[in-house]
Design a protein around this motif. Sequence first.
Motif, PDB file in Angstrom:
ATOM      1  N   ARG A 178       0.968  -1.094  -0.180  1.00 26.56           N
ATOM      2  CA  ARG A 178      -0.099   0.082   0.026  1.00 26.56           C
ATOM      3  C   ARG A 178       0.888   1.152   0.093  1.00 26.56           C
ATOM      4  O   ARG A 178       0.747   2.145  -0.767  1.00 26.56           O
ATOM      5  CB  ARG A 178      -0.927   0.058   1.325  1.00 26.56           C
ATOM      6  N   LEU A 179       1.980   1.156   0.893  1.00 25.61           N
ATOM      7  CA  LEU A 179       2.801   2.211   0.968  1.00 25.61           C
ATOM      8  C   LEU A 179       4.255   1.428   1.099  1.00 25.61           C
ATOM      9  O   LEU A 179       4.582   0.851   1.957  1.00 25.61           O
ATOM     10  CB  LEU A 179       2.391   3.047   2.063  1.00 25.61           C
ATOM     11  N   ALA A 180       5.118   2.048   0.266  1.00 26.85           N
ATOM     12  CA  ALA A 180       6.677   1.671   0.564  1.00 26.85           C
ATOM     13  C   ALA A 180       7.555   2.799   0.443  1.00 26.85           C
ATOM     14  O   ALA A 180       7.571   3.420  -0.315  1.00 26.85           O
ATOM     15  CB  ALA A 180       6.927   0.548  -0.421  1.00 26.85           C
ATOM     16  N   ARG A 181       8.277   2.869   1.566  1.00 24.49           N
ATOM     17  CA  ARG A 181       9.208   3.910   1.515  1.00 24.49           C
ATOM     18  C   ARG A 181      10.666   3.239   1.478  1.00 24.49           C
ATOM     19  O   ARG A 181      10.886   2.373   2.779  1.00 24.49           O
ATOM     20  CB  ARG A 181       8.949   4.693   2.876  1.00 24.49           C
ATOM     21  N   ASN A 182      11.756   3.705   1.144  1.00 20.98           N
ATOM     22  CA  ASN A 182      12.980   3.366   0.957  1.00 20.98           C
ATOM     23  C   ASN A 182      13.889   4.373   1.354  1.00 20.98           C
ATOM     24  O   ASN A 182      14.014   5.437   0.428  1.00 20.98           O
ATOM     25  CB  ASN A 182      13.204   2.834  -0.393  1.00 20.98           C
ATOM     26  N   ASP A 183      14.606   4.514   2.534  1.00 15.25           N
ATOM     27  CA  ASP A 183      15.593   5.443   2.708  1.00 15.25           C
ATOM     28  C   ASP A 183      16.945   4.702   2.396  1.00 15.25           C
ATOM     29  O   ASP A 183      17.114   3.849   3.274  1.00 15.25           O
ATOM     30  CB  ASP A 183      15.495   5.656   4.086  1.00 15.25           C
ATOM     31  N   ILE A 184      17.623   5.019   1.445  1.00 12.77           N
ATOM     32  CA  ILE A 184      19.027   4.579   1.145  1.00 12.77           C
ATOM     33  C   ILE A 184      20.056   5.485   1.297  1.00 12.77           C
ATOM     34  O   ILE A 184      19.887   6.477   0.593  1.00 12.77           O
ATOM     35  CB  ILE A 184      18.679   3.797  -0.401  1.00 12.77           C
ATOM     36  N   ARG A 185      20.995   5.122   1.876  1.00 15.74           N
ATOM     37  CA  ARG A 185      22.327   6.131   1.930  1.00 15.74           C
ATOM     38  C   ARG A 185      23.489   5.107   2.147  1.00 15.74           C
ATOM     39  O   ARG A 185      23.753   4.160   2.414  1.00 15.74           O
ATOM     40  CB  ARG A 185      22.095   7.184   3.201  1.00 15.74           C
ATOM     41  N   THR A 186      24.447   6.119   1.578  1.00 14.56           N
ATOM     42  CA  THR A 186      25.781   5.333   1.967  1.00 14.56           C
ATOM     43  C   THR A 186      26.697   6.787   2.203  1.00 14.56           C
ATOM     44  O   THR A 186      26.465   7.849   1.789  1.00 14.56           O
ATOM     45  CB  THR A 186      26.386   4.592   0.882  1.00 14.56           C
ATOM     46  N   ARG A 187      27.751   6.313   2.738  1.00 16.48           N
ATOM     47  CA  ARG A 187      29.057   7.449   2.909  1.00 16.48           C
ATOM     48  C   ARG A 187      30.438   6.787   2.730  1.00 16.48           C
ATOM     49  O   ARG A 187      30.628   5.842   3.052  1.00 16.48           O
ATOM     50  CB  ARG A 187      28.948   7.923   4.524  1.00 16.48           C
ATOM     51  N   PHE A 188      31.037   7.729   2.084  1.00 19.53           N
ATOM     52  CA  PHE A 188      32.498   7.441   1.746  1.00 19.53           C
ATOM     53  C   PHE A 188      33.348   7.783   2.816  1.00 19.53           C
ATOM     54  O   PHE A 188      33.534   9.048   2.895  1.00 19.53           O
ATOM     55  CB  PHE A 188      32.937   7.894   0.269  1.00 19.53           C
ATOM     56  N   ASP A 189      33.864   6.936   3.508  1.00 21.13           N
ATOM     57  CA  ASP A 189      34.686   7.312   4.558  1.00 21.13           C
ATOM     58  C   ASP A 189      36.228   7.152   4.210  1.00 21.13           C
ATOM     59  O   ASP A 189      37.010   7.509   5.126  1.00 21.13           O
ATOM     60  CB  ASP A 189      34.739   6.095   5.850  1.00 21.13           C
ATOM     61  N   GLY A 190      36.519   6.401   2.997  1.00 20.37           N
ATOM     62  CA  GLY A 190      37.887   6.693   2.518  1.00 20.37           C
ATOM     63  C   GLY A 190      37.815   6.942   1.024  1.00 20.37           C
ATOM     64  O   GLY A 190      36.908   7.289   0.348  1.00 20.37           O
ATOM     65  N   GLU A 191      39.246   7.048   0.736  1.00 24.10           N
ATOM     66  CA  GLU A 191      39.304   7.367  -0.932  1.00 24.10           C
ATOM     67  C   GLU A 191      38.828   6.521  -1.996  1.00 24.10           C
ATOM     68  O   GLU A 191      38.894   5.276  -1.328  1.00 24.10           O
ATOM     69  CB  GLU A 191      40.677   8.161  -1.068  1.00 24.10           C
ATOM     70  N   GLY A 192      38.566   6.788  -3.008  1.00 21.66           N
ATOM     71  CA  GLY A 192      38.434   5.662  -3.953  1.00 21.66           C
ATOM     72  C   GLY A 192      37.135   4.694  -4.118  1.00 21.66           C
ATOM     73  O   GLY A 192      37.161   3.611  -4.304  1.00 21.66           O
ATOM     74  N   CYS A 193      36.069   5.221  -3.238  1.00 21.65           N
ATOM     75  CA  CYS A 193      34.850   4.293  -2.994  1.00 21.65           C
ATOM     76  C   CYS A 193      34.281   4.498  -4.380  1.00 21.65           C
ATOM     77  O   CYS A 193      34.075   5.375  -4.952  1.00 21.65           O
ATOM     78  CB  CYS A 193      34.214   4.887  -1.941  1.00 21.65           C
ATOM     79  N   GLU A 194      33.524   3.116  -4.171  1.00 23.37           N
ATOM     80  CA  GLU A 194      32.160   3.235  -5.643  1.00 23.37           C
ATOM     81  C   GLU A 194      31.053   2.795  -5.298  1.00 23.37           C
ATOM     82  O   GLU A 194      31.020   1.847  -4.269  1.00 23.37           O
ATOM     83  CB  GLU A 194      32.895   2.076  -6.595  1.00 23.37           C
ATOM     84  N   THR A 195      30.305   3.319  -5.734  1.00 22.31           N
ATOM     85  CA  THR A 195      28.678   2.990  -5.228  1.00 22.31           C
ATOM     86  C   THR A 195      27.617   3.048  -6.593  1.00 22.31           C
ATOM     87  O   THR A 195      27.853   3.793  -7.446  1.00 22.31           O
ATOM     88  CB  THR A 195      28.261   3.801  -4.147  1.00 22.31           C
ATOM     89  N   LEU A 196      26.910   2.027  -6.435  1.00 24.94           N
ATOM     90  CA  LEU A 196      25.789   2.149  -7.471  1.00 24.94           C
ATOM     91  C   LEU A 196      24.505   1.922  -6.826  1.00 24.94           C
ATOM     92  O   LEU A 196      24.228   1.161  -6.070  1.00 24.94           O
ATOM     93  CB  LEU A 196      26.088   0.765  -8.324  1.00 24.94           C
TER      94      LEU A 196
END
Lengths: 259, 441
Positions: free
Chosen positions: B264-282
């Motif tokens: 009926r209702l879907a909520r997605n809170d999605i987060r990431t934090r780069f704590d070091g150099e050269g991180c990748e995220t998709l």
Amino acid sequence: MLKIDKLHAAVDGKAILNGLDLEVKDGEVHAIMGPNGSGKSTLAQVLAGRDTFEVTAGSVDWDGTDLLALPAEERARAGLFLAFQYPVEIPGVSNAYFLKAAVNAIRRHRGLPEYDAMDFLSRVKAEMKAVGMREEFLYRSVNEGFSGGEKKRNEVLQMALLEPKLAVLDETDSGLDIDALKVVAEGVNRLRSPERSMIVITHYQRLLDYIVPDRVHVLSKGRIVRSGGRELALELEQHGYGWIESGAGAAQAAGAAGG
Amino acid sequence: MNTIDTWVARHRERAATLPGAALPWLTGHRRDAIDSFAAAGWPTSRLEAWRHTSLAFLDQQPLIAPEDAPHPATTLAALRADFDDGGHWLVFVDGHFEPTLSVRPPLPAGVTISALSEALARQPEAVEAAFGSAAGDDTAVVSSPYALNLALCSDGAFVHLAPGTALEQPLHLVFIGATGAADSHVRNLILAEANAEANIVEHHLGGGSTLGTVVTRVQAAQDARISHIKLQQQDEQSIHLASIEAEQARGSHFATHSLSFGARLARNDIRTRFDGEGCETLFNGLYHVDGRRHVDHHTLIDHARPHGTSREHYRGLVDGNARGVFAGRIIVAQDAQRTDAVQRCDNLLLSKMAEADARPELEIYADDVKCAHGATVGQIDDNALFYLRTRGVDETHARQLLTYAFAAEVIERIAQDALRRHARATLLARLPGGALLEELL
């Protein structure tokens, strides 16, 4: 036979075709030439069934069928094919899927058995070879990232697979270098047959060196103002479209429309 | 009268039986969390982050456990039929671990996969470090539903990957709603040490639990590679509130795919934090909602360190009277030079009454960065439709094909074959004309 009678068409209330007459008999190749804005592409789109164009008067009879009464997909199934001036990119749909969906839709309509995956692949690979397309193009999204020449080859490939009765080629030569033009023209010539008619729309005479038409028509302001044999194309090349638009060419053409 | 007191009472009733009830740090966290939830109440549209997705209605309506849900074993069997990967399956019914439905083949040395309840009994210190608190930490989504989750979470998965370990097959976490519960709350902790690698899939299925909260916390240490997929497909009574919180160390790679096919209702809170150099995220997501369903993705990618790369692609198919919401925030910190970020959200409206909101937000404090973003809300491309029709494809089928193609681009980004196939089949089963499309694939 295709018989276009006093066809008028408009887009957003603006008249583009203004009483166009044309007859194309089975097996004939007709070239339609004309300056930009003369209505060439509109004619192609109206024949193919684009509903953004409103037909305000006139008729199109195709072997006894009222062509204009059919939706685009039924025209295609009945054997009409439009090679697009600007083939559309469809991200996410593989060319293989697209070609198979198209071929099977038309085979179903004709009462032919649908191809299974193997038969289809061998057929399509043979046709691709003939138009000089690498196999990888089967697995890429339809026209996405294709060069101008690759898109046009893809159009000719579709035409070969769909085996139309009437093919309308809308500026298939535009944006092609001479090598690509030759390949495309060869593809078209290979498909010439006594049962298949073609309307070749072009701005330039150049294409007609390779696809030799039975008749040439000159379109101006939404009407055919002059018709003749292939020499008419050469004449146009010499004099330019100004010759027609100034009225000199057109005057000589009175009553000459038709095939 | 509102329902907040009911939730406080639930906490009081359940506190003694929740896992870890003997651990003072955890009971303390839970108490703080329920206090914080009670003080804040359900988020309403007055809060910027909930502007399009008010939960105020939860204040008024008591939750009623629905009746007839299929037996969890039936739901599970249908799902497992799509995979013959010999992987690990942890199954939770209404938020409680079901050892009898779970499949637990031997694991490589250094890999722990267990229910959170088991981990709290065996290695509480490891859990404590990753658990999170109501006050939040740098990566947690501080929002009252997730505080409620902390107060009431009854189980979840605990995954620990020692340095250099890898899970060959995906780990499936299956959350099934069944008759008998009006709410469920699960918390998953995924801890990947240096160079570890795993594919983790959350399946959220069925109805049953009217309100379900899920918090998944991911820690990816240096050069770890974690791929996370959440497939959420629930009935029209369910309310699904989920948070995915990642923190990434130098050179790590984190992919999170969200396929949200309605509740009926879907909520997605999605987060990431780069704590070091050269991180990748998709961040990759697809939502398909119809009827009166509502789906909301709120994302945050925090480029706190230099040389990070992020790619964010969300697509929505919104039909009927449904509503799709996307808000994507990217922060590039002042010293996060050489950041490369791309964010896109594209929506296809399939009916006149459908509604989509897409809001990109970029906060860039560094000067040497590449950041691109775009958002669209539109209809099926008329040119493509006409092109297909001129090839003999009827209009209905052409529309179905273009709709599928639009959505399929998201699915094609799922790297793992079996998961991609499953996602594709799930999508096709939902779309009109899907069977016809499948035949041609």
